[in-house]
Design an enzyme around this catalytic site. Structure first.
Site, short mmCIF file in Angstrom:
data_model
loop_
_atom_site.label_atom_id
_atom_site.label_comp_id
_atom_site.label_asym_id
_atom_site.label_seq_id
_atom_site.Cartn_x
_atom_site.Cartn_y
_atom_site.Cartn_z
CG HIS A 1 37.55 40.05 45.36
ND1 HIS A 1 37.85 40.66 46.57
CD2 HIS A 1 38.72 39.50 44.93
CE1 HIS A 1 39.13 40.50 46.84
NE2 HIS A 1 39.68 39.80 45.87
CG HIS B 1 40.94 36.90 43.69
ND1 HIS B 1 41.40 38.17 43.44
CD2 HIS B 1 40.78 36.31 42.48
CE1 HIS B 1 41.52 38.35 42.13
NE2 HIS B 1 41.14 37.24 41.53
CG ASP C 1 43.35 36.63 49.01
OD1 ASP C 1 42.52 36.54 48.10
OD2 ASP C 1 44.10 37.62 49.14
CG HIS C 2 39.40 38.52 49.66
ND1 HIS C 2 39.28 39.72 50.32
CD2 HIS C 2 40.59 38.57 49.02
CE1 HIS C 2 40.34 40.47 50.08
NE2 HIS C 2 41.15 39.78 49.29
CG HIS D 1 40.98 43.14 42.38
ND1 HIS D 1 42.30 43.47 42.57
CD2 HIS D 1 40.88 41.83 42.80
CE1 HIS D 1 42.97 42.45 43.07
NE2 HIS D 1 42.12 41.43 43.22
CG HIS E 1 44.43 42.72 51.24
ND1 HIS E 1 45.25 42.75 50.14
CD2 HIS E 1 43.63 41.64 51.09
CE1 HIS E 1 44.96 41.72 49.35
NE2 HIS E 1 43.98 41.04 49.91
#
Length: 308
Positions: free
Chosen positions: A61, A63, A65-66, A142, A271
């Site tokens: 996805h 966000h 942090d990814h 999510h 994670h």
């Protein structure tokens, strides 16, 4: 060999000694990268693994942090001498996000191709062939953010049985064609098919990766029979279960329960919340449900081999 490396195991923000989420899988001289958390190229440098071999980058996805590490990673890959195209793949929203991030990379020495997964591909868990690897997306939960998990599998051709080929009178020069799973025609016009000389299917290898999701039946189905299930464990403390649900994440207990239901061989947790600097404190919480649970750590590597 079929190799997997957890490049980063942190969620939300990095900690000293813990990079953000990313996982690299390689087989046959090609690599598939899942997520590019901030600093991915740094931790990848520390493994000594090649940047040049990365053919496909999968995103769970969008966000930060990814995916925030994508521009720097692409620049590093460009400096490795790669000129072949790289494919970026992910759920809805890929084009808009990537176009924005690529504004700061300047001209790259390779083409960046985008493949946005369709709703049908995700919900029906349709298999996508990437070289010798087979990637299957699966829907995660999510909140309102489109999010997917992935399984990456290696398949094996059935074993060739020369005795059956001799008994069927198949010319020797056609054996190789049939062994590759293709039909062959003899000089006299006789049609020979692979099922005449191939034994039963042999077990391949499968890794499943899922983060940023509540537990779902879709993830269990995606992970079913995996040799390794890499799953988020945002929180380990059972007292934080309510917060886990509010944030649309997963606890150690929930990841372990899914691993047991999916019949996987091994579970790696990843994670972690930055509020959990010592996940070791809660490992036994997961192992009480699924004994073969391990804590993922940055640059943790596993080499997989065929059972037979």
């Amino acid at each position: 060999m079929f190799d997997v490396c957890l490049l980063g195991t942190g969620g939300m923000r990095p900690l000293p000694g813990r990079y953000l989420t990313s996982c690299l899988i390689r087989y046959g001289g090609h690599s598939v990268l899942i997520d590019t958390g901030e600093g991915t190229q740094i931790t990848l440098c520390r493994t000594g693994w090649s940047f040049k071999d990365i053919d496909t980058i999968l995103f769970t996805h969008y966000h930060a942090d990814h995916i925030a590490g994508l521009p720097g990673l692409l620049l590093t890959i460009g400096n490795s001498g790669r000129e072949e195209p790289i494919t970026l793949m992910g759920p809805q929203g890929l084009r808009v996000v990537v176009e924005g991030l690529l504004r700061i990379t300047g001209k790259l020495p390779f083409q960046v191709l985008g493949r946005e997964l369709t709703k049908e591909e995700i919900e029906e868990q349709r298999e996508i062939c990437i070289g010798d690897m087979f990637v299957t997306p699966g829907k995660c939960s999510h909140g309102g953010m489109p999010c997917v998990g992935y399984s990456v599998a290696i398949k094996r051709r059935p074993r060739f049985d020369p005795e059956r080929a001799k008994a069927a009178g198949i010319p020797l020069k056609l054996w190789r064609v049939l062994q590759q799973g293709e039909e062959a025609v003899g000089e006299d016009g006789t049609l020979y098919t692979p099922d005449m000389v191939l034994a039963e299917e042999r077990k391949g290898m499968k890794i499943t990766y899922s983060t940023d999701s509540r537990p779902t039946k879709a993830i269990c189905r995606l992970a079913e029979g995996s040799d390794l299930f890499i799953c988020e464990g945002m929180y380990g403390d059972p007292e934080k279960q309510e917060k886990t649900e509010e944030k649309h994440h997963m606890s150690f207990q929930e990841a372990a329960t899914m691993a047991a239901r999916a019949g996987v061989k091994e579970l790696w947790l990843t994670h972690y919340s930055p509020a959990m600097p010592d996940p070791e404190e809660y490992l036994e919480v997961a192992r009480a449900i699924f004994p073969n649970t391990h804590l993922g750590k940055d640059r943790m590597i596993r080499e997989f081999k065929y059972e037979d």
